[in-house]
Structure formats: structure tokens, C-alpha cells
Design a protein around this motif. Structure first.
Motif, mmCIF file in Angstrom:
data_model
loop_
_atom_site.group_PDB
_atom_site.id
_atom_site.type_symbol
_atom_site.label_atom_id
_atom_site.label_comp_id
_atom_site.label_asym_id
_atom_site.label_seq_id
_atom_site.Cartn_x
_atom_site.Cartn_y
_atom_site.Cartn_z
ATOM 1 N N SER B 148 0.814 -1.217 0.000
ATOM 2 C CA SER B 148 0.000 0.000 0.000
ATOM 3 C C SER B 148 0.845 1.262 0.000
ATOM 4 C CB SER B 148 -0.908 0.024 1.227
ATOM 5 O OG SER B 148 -1.714 -1.123 1.232
ATOM 6 N N ARG B 149 1.933 1.213 0.753
ATOM 7 C CA ARG B 149 2.796 2.399 0.831
ATOM 8 C C ARG B 149 3.193 2.869 -0.567
ATOM 9 N NH1 ARG B 149 2.154 -0.421 5.707
ATOM 10 N NH2 ARG B 149 3.100 0.725 7.423
ATOM 11 N N SER B 150 3.505 1.910 -1.434
ATOM 12 C CA SER B 150 3.899 2.285 -2.790
ATOM 13 C C SER B 150 2.692 2.644 -3.646
ATOM 14 C CB SER B 150 4.675 1.137 -3.445
ATOM 15 O OG SER B 150 5.915 0.962 -2.798
ATOM 16 N N LEU B 151 1.619 1.884 -3.476
ATOM 17 C CA LEU B 151 0.433 2.108 -4.308
ATOM 18 C C LEU B 151 -0.176 3.489 -4.084
ATOM 19 C CD1 LEU B 151 -1.293 -1.389 -4.066
ATOM 20 C CD2 LEU B 151 -0.326 -0.328 -6.100
ATOM 21 N N LEU B 152 -0.072 3.956 -2.851
ATOM 22 C CA LEU B 152 -0.679 5.251 -2.525
ATOM 23 C C LEU B 152 0.345 6.377 -2.536
ATOM 24 C CD1 LEU B 152 -2.937 4.191 0.502
ATOM 25 C CD2 LEU B 152 -3.445 4.115 -1.943
ATOM 26 N N SER B 153 1.549 6.072 -2.997
ATOM 27 C CA SER B 153 2.646 7.003 -2.735
ATOM 28 C C SER B 153 2.459 8.368 -3.374
ATOM 29 C CB SER B 153 3.970 6.397 -3.203
ATOM 30 O OG SER B 153 3.928 6.106 -4.585
ATOM 31 N N ASP B 154 1.743 8.453 -4.482
ATOM 32 C CA ASP B 154 1.586 9.816 -4.993
ATOM 33 C C ASP B 154 0.197 10.380 -4.791
ATOM 34 O OD1 ASP B 154 0.455 8.285 -6.903
ATOM 35 O OD2 ASP B 154 1.675 9.009 -8.577
ATOM 36 N N TRP B 155 -0.481 9.867 -3.806
ATOM 37 C CA TRP B 155 -1.707 10.522 -3.377
ATOM 38 C C TRP B 155 -1.340 11.748 -2.537
ATOM 39 C CZ3 TRP B 155 -6.616 7.331 -2.075
ATOM 40 C CH2 TRP B 155 -6.818 6.365 -3.066
ATOM 41 N N ASP B 156 -2.295 12.655 -2.455
ATOM 42 C CA ASP B 156 -2.089 13.771 -1.540
ATOM 43 C C ASP B 156 -2.031 13.243 -0.112
ATOM 44 O OD1 ASP B 156 -2.432 15.153 -3.802
ATOM 45 O OD2 ASP B 156 -4.434 15.896 -3.334
ATOM 46 N N ASP B 157 -1.297 13.959 0.726
ATOM 47 C CA ASP B 157 -1.248 13.558 2.132
ATOM 48 C C ASP B 157 -2.648 13.518 2.730
ATOM 49 O OD1 ASP B 157 1.407 13.320 1.911
ATOM 50 O OD2 ASP B 157 1.945 14.895 3.340
ATOM 51 N N ASP B 158 -3.456 14.495 2.337
ATOM 52 C CA ASP B 158 -4.807 14.559 2.889
ATOM 53 C C ASP B 158 -5.623 13.322 2.525
ATOM 54 O OD1 ASP B 158 -4.242 16.926 4.018
ATOM 55 O OD2 ASP B 158 -5.242 18.157 2.500
ATOM 56 N N GLN B 159 -5.513 12.947 1.245
ATOM 57 C CA GLN B 159 -6.279 11.793 0.803
ATOM 58 C C GLN B 159 -5.805 10.520 1.495
ATOM 59 O OE1 GLN B 159 -6.384 11.536 -3.428
ATOM 60 N NE2 GLN B 159 -7.528 13.452 -3.659
ATOM 61 N N MET B 160 -4.499 10.457 1.690
ATOM 62 C CA MET B 160 -3.952 9.271 2.335
ATOM 63 C C MET B 160 -4.432 9.201 3.784
ATOM 64 S SD MET B 160 -0.155 8.116 1.492
ATOM 65 C CE MET B 160 0.669 7.057 2.637
ATOM 66 N N ARG B 161 -4.363 10.336 4.458
ATOM 67 C CA ARG B 161 -4.875 10.383 5.825
ATOM 68 C C ARG B 161 -6.336 9.958 5.854
ATOM 69 N NH1 ARG B 161 -1.010 14.376 7.864
ATOM 70 N NH2 ARG B 161 -1.700 15.907 6.318
ATOM 71 N N ALA B 162 -7.087 10.448 4.872
ATOM 72 C CA ALA B 162 -8.515 10.149 4.850
ATOM 73 C C ALA B 162 -8.779 8.656 4.730
ATOM 74 C CB ALA B 162 -9.182 10.901 3.692
ATOM 75 N N ILE B 163 -8.070 8.022 3.809
ATOM 76 C CA ILE B 163 -8.330 6.602 3.606
ATOM 77 C C ILE B 163 -7.856 5.795 4.805
ATOM 78 C CG2 ILE B 163 -6.202 5.844 2.452
ATOM 79 C CD1 ILE B 163 -7.916 4.270 0.517
ATOM 80 N N LEU B 164 -6.792 6.240 5.428
ATOM 81 C CA LEU B 164 -6.309 5.521 6.606
ATOM 82 C C LEU B 164 -7.319 5.620 7.749
ATOM 83 C CD1 LEU B 164 -2.516 6.446 6.668
ATOM 84 C CD2 LEU B 164 -3.582 4.283 6.044
ATOM 85 N N ARG B 165 -7.800 6.822 7.972
ATOM 86 C CA ARG B 165 -8.744 7.011 9.073
ATOM 87 C C ARG B 165 -10.039 6.266 8.806
ATOM 88 N NH1 ARG B 165 -7.414 13.361 9.989
ATOM 89 N NH2 ARG B 165 -5.509 13.000 11.187
ATOM 90 N N ALA B 166 -10.473 6.307 7.546
ATOM 91 C CA ALA B 166 -11.728 5.650 7.213
ATOM 92 C C ALA B 166 -11.624 4.140 7.392
ATOM 93 C CB ALA B 166 -12.127 5.989 5.778
ATOM 94 N N LYS B 167 -10.445 3.632 7.131
ATOM 95 C CA LYS B 167 -10.310 2.183 7.101
ATOM 96 C C LYS B 167 -9.717 1.583 8.366
ATOM 97 C CE LYS B 167 -12.075 2.420 3.234
ATOM 98 N NZ LYS B 167 -13.522 2.135 3.196
ATOM 99 N N LEU B 168 -9.413 2.431 9.302
ATOM 100 C CA LEU B 168 -8.904 1.891 10.552
ATOM 101 C C LEU B 168 -10.021 1.868 11.581
ATOM 102 C CD1 LEU B 168 -5.378 3.546 10.941
ATOM 103 C CD2 LEU B 168 -5.893 1.131 10.670
ATOM 104 N N PRO B 169 -10.650 0.724 11.767
ATOM 105 C CA PRO B 169 -11.775 0.663 12.693
ATOM 106 C C PRO B 169 -11.290 0.573 14.135
ATOM 107 C CG PRO B 169 -11.556 -1.374 11.411
ATOM 108 C CD PRO B 169 -10.320 -0.579 11.205
ATOM 109 N N GLY B 170 -11.105 1.726 14.713
ATOM 110 C CA GLY B 170 -10.802 1.789 16.138
ATOM 111 C C GLY B 170 -9.524 1.124 16.559
ATOM 112 N N GLY B 171 -9.704 0.055 17.271
ATOM 113 C CA GLY B 171 -8.604 -0.591 17.981
ATOM 114 C C GLY B 171 -7.421 -0.982 17.121
ATOM 115 N N LEU B 172 -7.669 -1.252 15.853
ATOM 116 C CA LEU B 172 -6.591 -1.725 15.003
ATOM 117 C C LEU B 172 -5.508 -0.668 14.778
ATOM 118 C CD1 LEU B 172 -8.507 -3.722 12.249
ATOM 119 C CD2 LEU B 172 -6.893 -4.605 13.935
ATOM 120 N N SER B 173 -5.931 0.574 14.860
ATOM 121 C CA SER B 173 -5.030 1.653 14.471
ATOM 122 C C SER B 173 -3.698 1.581 15.197
ATOM 123 C CB SER B 173 -5.688 3.008 14.721
ATOM 124 O OG SER B 173 -6.142 3.080 16.061
ATOM 125 N N ALA B 174 -3.758 1.226 16.465
ATOM 126 C CA ALA B 174 -2.542 1.246 17.268
ATOM 127 C C ALA B 174 -1.493 0.286 16.729
ATOM 128 C CB ALA B 174 -2.878 0.896 18.718
#
Lengths: 270, 270
Positions: B148-174
Motif C-alpha cells: 500500500s505504501r507504494s500504491l498510494l505514494s503519490d496521493w495527496d497527504d490529505d487523501q492518504m490520511r482520509a483513507i487511513l482514518r476511514a479504514k482503521l476501525p478503532g482498535g486496530l489503528s494502534a
DNA sequence: GAAATCGTTGCACTGGGTGCAACTAGTTTT
DNA sequence: AAAACTAGTTGCACCCAGTGCAACGATTTC
């Protein structure tokens, strides 16, 4: 012989038929690439002709041959050329905008352009849900595309009527919506910056689209989103506003002077 | 040149010369598009010949003509052909590159693409060592894939943050690493052409990945290698450089113009 | 190993591409 | 306003490149 006004040379036509076949079968899941005989039969041409044509195309890099299976597929040169088309720049600029849009509303988002009497989808961003068909590179008739309403939105009413009548072969006209609805949709685009298409393209899917303008203010493309049918009318139009606003920002990114007469505010309304 | 052993037909060669010329000067110079006489002179061919050839090419959609300036540029058909096959071609073209890579570093090598919010492995080449899990056809969530790091590498930081936050359901984030690390990894990709993932996916395994770009320069896939945990940091980054260089060569084989802004040198660094 | 399939090549024929020149159309010069 | 110039298209005779057939070599199948 009866001359086609837009005639193509025989060699080129043959080559294009071959390329089209290779492209069409590229999506095949089985084995990839096509053999000489198969192509020849499919095209109703001589094996030798196809064999020689493919060798020529290969020497130009338009196709390439798998060394072991001896099957042909499209080559690097074609892709390199494709990267230099005007559509290519559009796609690169538009990609982040569509990704953001798709993320927010979580529906398939597409970027479409008008080519001749077809609507060509140049970029597809799928939603997070399941698998959806990829439409990239596929051209569909104007009258069947939801994006058409936006793409044709600043045509004269007469011209729009003309293309609709020309492209509606009889029986289809009834089920695909009447002229008045088209004109009303186009008017809605001009007033609100987006439109919704209540004609069913697939089961339970609505089309929301908005025009993207180039630096001159002309409609260059359209953002089209397939929205799962929603009861809530207000939410639908809120999505419309979002699509329209994205299209507006993309237009500015493409060089539309902000604040110009074409850069109107997007409003949510029925 | 004397004589090309794999000769191309006369008509095709002429057409390709024209297309190449259009490609070379279509990339945003002064005015967009080329005129008939200019092309004819540049190619040392008859005006009439070029005129007729361009008309044929236009009728096939390979070039298109500006109605007012009467100048030609590359057409939508090229884009459409390329867009429809780039997906399936990826695997075919990538296979030899991955095999070579797997042979050199003797680790499992994978080719992954982004589909929706999942990372799909479309090709796996196992190392010589014993049994390893085959990932082909398996889709895993973006946040759990090393690629994923490479696949998303030229996304905007904002978009990357967005997808990470959207896809991290709570407890997993840590346990799956924080945003900063992701953004840093993506930045490392942009700078060095590869990245290493020190988050443990399996026991004692590191992920090294690099982005593969298509003809347009967009990230189309990622090469991902599972590396047995090594003490030697320098060796890890040497592997990274190798993966990155392979991804770069693959990109060029896919049609990325060599020397373009996307074709940056791969450097080994922390 | 015969038979079938796939792809390439040799060859005579012919039709499509070639080059020249005349032509139209638009623009600038005198 | 006529002449001169540029850009592009078209008509036409010539002739070479592409066509189709058939034979051939190479693989695969039974």
C-alpha cells in the motif's frame, strides 16, 4: 466504387481492426494474447496478410509477441503514444479530484468525454464496495450515457434535439426518455451546475453528472457518478452539489479563470 | 539506415512517423497541434501523401483535427485502446521482471494493484525456498498490505490520511502503525523509489515495495517482496534499491517515457 | 507416425499508394 | 483590388507494394 466520405486506407483499416481486436480481447480472463489464425478467421482475412501485418506492427512496437506462446498483444509504443494524448493530461489532473469525490460519497466515479457521437470514459474510480465494472476506454452511444446531459449542456437546444433524433433509432426513443426531459436536464446543469438522471441505466442506479470546463470555458468533460437509488431526494441533490462542486474545482485546476462567467456557483436544487 | 531485417510496411512506417511527430510536439508547446505542410517538410515527404494519411488516421480516430486551426493532434482512439488493455497487459509484461527479481534476491515477489480499498495480488513468484503462501487473487485491506505504501505514494497527504482514518476501525489503528509512519514511507517512495515496511505482517518478515507506473505516469501497481528479517540494514536497502530499479524498468516496459519526470533514479537510502 | 493445427514464405498479379501538378481557399503584400 | 504567397486538397498516370493462393516448416494431437 462508392467512396466513404471519411475513407481510410486499406492497410490502416486492417491494422486498426487488428489492434481493436487485441484491445477487445485484452480483458479476457483465460489466456492473454491472440494468435495469427484466430485473428485472421475473426477478421475474415488471409492468414498471410495478418501474419505480415502483425510483423510490421511489431517492428513498430505497436504490438508485441510473447516469445513462448507466440501470441500477440498490444505493445509499448501504443501506450507511449496514448500517454501524449490530450485525454491523458485530463486524466492526470482529474485523478485526485475523482478519488476524493469517490471517497466522500463512496460511489463509483467516472470522468467522461464526448468523442464524435459517443461518450468515452477516460477514468474510473471505484467505490469501496465490491467489484464494479471498469469502464475506462469504453465508448458508449451518447443517448445511453448519463454523462451526456452534462457534456451537451451548453449546446443549442436545436443541436441537442438534432443529435438525439439522429441517434434514437425508432423504438428506443420511448424507453430512453424524451427530448423534453433532456432539455430540462441540460437547463438544470446550466442553472445548478449538475444534473441527476432518473432514467435507469442499471437496476436501481441513478446517474449524477456535472460538466468540467477547460480554460476557454467550453465543456471538455463530465464527472459522472453512479448512485445507488436513494429515497431521500434531498440527499440526492446534496450529492449533486458535491459532484458539481468537484467539477468546478477541477475546471479551475484545468485553467478555467476563477470567477469567470463560466465559473458559476453550484447550487443544490431539484 | 540500411535495411531493417524486421521491416515494416511503407504505409505503416509513414503513419508511425506522423504519430511520433505529433506525440513529440503535442506535449504542450506553443500552439497545440501540427499542420500538414510542416509535417510533410519535417518528414521529407509529399504534402499530398501526408494530407491523405492524416485523413485516414483521423477517420480511425488515431488523430483528431482542430476544426478552426486545422491542425492535427493525437486522437482519442489511442487512449481508448491503451486504457482497455493496460490492466491485463500488466501481468504478462511483469512476469519476466518479477521472475528475474525473485531469482536475484531469492525471496517471494508479488505484483499488487489497488482495487477499491483493497490491495489485490495479481502475480506471485515464489522464491526457491520451501513452501510459501500463494497470494494470487487474494485481496486484502489497504491498511494491512505492505504494498500500500507504494500504491498510494503519490496521493495527496490529505487523501492518504482520509483513507487511513476511514479504514482503521478503532482498535486496530494502534498496532498497525500511525499516520506519520505511512506518510514518511510514502515520502521515502517518492524520494528513493521504494520503501521498506517494518511493521510485522508475519513473523520475522519485512515488506519491501516499489511503485510501478503506467504509460501515463500514474501508479498502476506495486512490486512487493517479503524479505526475511535481516540484521543488516544496508543489505535491506540494497534490496530496496533492486526492487525499485526493477519497478522502474517494468514501468518503462509498460510504456512510461524514459526520462520523464516520473522516471526518477532509484537510490538506496534509509 | 499420421494427421491436424499454426505460422511463415515464394510468387504472380493487380489495385492502391505515389508524385507531380493543378486547383481552391485564405492571408498578406504591393 | 489585384497580385503574390501560404496552406491544404484533388485529379491522374505510373508502378511498386500488398494481396491471395499454395506450398512449406514447425508443433501439437491422437
Amino acid at each position: 466504387m462508392i467512396e466513404n466520405p471519411s475513407a481510410s486506407s486499406v492497410g490502416l483499416r486492417r491494422d486498426m481492426e487488428i489492434l481493436e481486436l487485441l484491445a477487445g480481447h485484452g480483458g479476457g480472463r483465460d489466456v492473454d494474447g491472440l494468435g495469427v489464425s484466430w485473428i485472421a478467421q475473426r477478421l475474415g482475412r488471409e492468414k498471410s496478410q495478418v501474419s505480415r501485418a502483425l510483423r510490421s506492427l511489431e517492428s513498430e512496437g505497436m504490438v508485441e509477441r510473447d516469445p513462448v506462446t507466440r501470441r500477440y498483444r498490444l505493445g509499448w509504443r501504443l501506450f507511449a503514444l496514448a500517454a501524449r494524448t490530450s485525454q491523458s493530461r485530463l486524466v492526470q489532473v482529474a485523478a485526485p479530484f475523482l478519488r476524493r469525490l469517490a471517497m466522500i460519497i463512496d460511489e463509483d466515479s467516472h470522468l467522461c468525454v464526448l468523442r464524435g457521437d459517443s461518450v468515452l470514459t477516460v477514468l474510473s474510480v471505484p467505490s469501496s464496495r465490491a467489484y464494479h465494472r471498469i469502464w475506462e476506454g469504453v465508448a458508449i452511444p451518447v443517448i445511453m450515457a448519463a454523462a451526456s446531459r452534462s457534456l451537451l449542456s451548453d449546446w443549442d437546444d436545436d443541436q441537442m434535439r438534432a443529435i438525439l433524433r439522429a441517434k434514437l433509432p425508432g423504438g428506443l426513443s420511448a424507453e430512453l426518455g424524451d427530448e423534453k426531459q433532456w432539455l430540462a436536464d441540460a437547463a438544470h446543469v446550466r442553472e445548478h451546475g449538475y444534473t441527476t438522471t432518473d432514467v435507469e441505466l442499471e437496476d436501481g442506479v441513478l446517474g449524477v453528472s456535472a460538466p468540467v470546463r477547460d480554460h476557454r470555458g467550453m465543456v471538455a468533460a463530465a464527472i459522472s457518478v453512479s448512485v445507488a437509488r436513494v429515497r431521500d431526494e434531498a440527499r440526492l441533490h446534496e450529492m449533486g452539489r458535491l459532484v458539481g462542486e468537484t467539477a468546478r474545482q477541477l475546471s479551475i485546476a484545468l485553467g478555467l479563470p476563477p470567477g469567470s462567467s463560466f465559473d458559476y456557483p453550484v447550487t443544490s436544487g431539484p
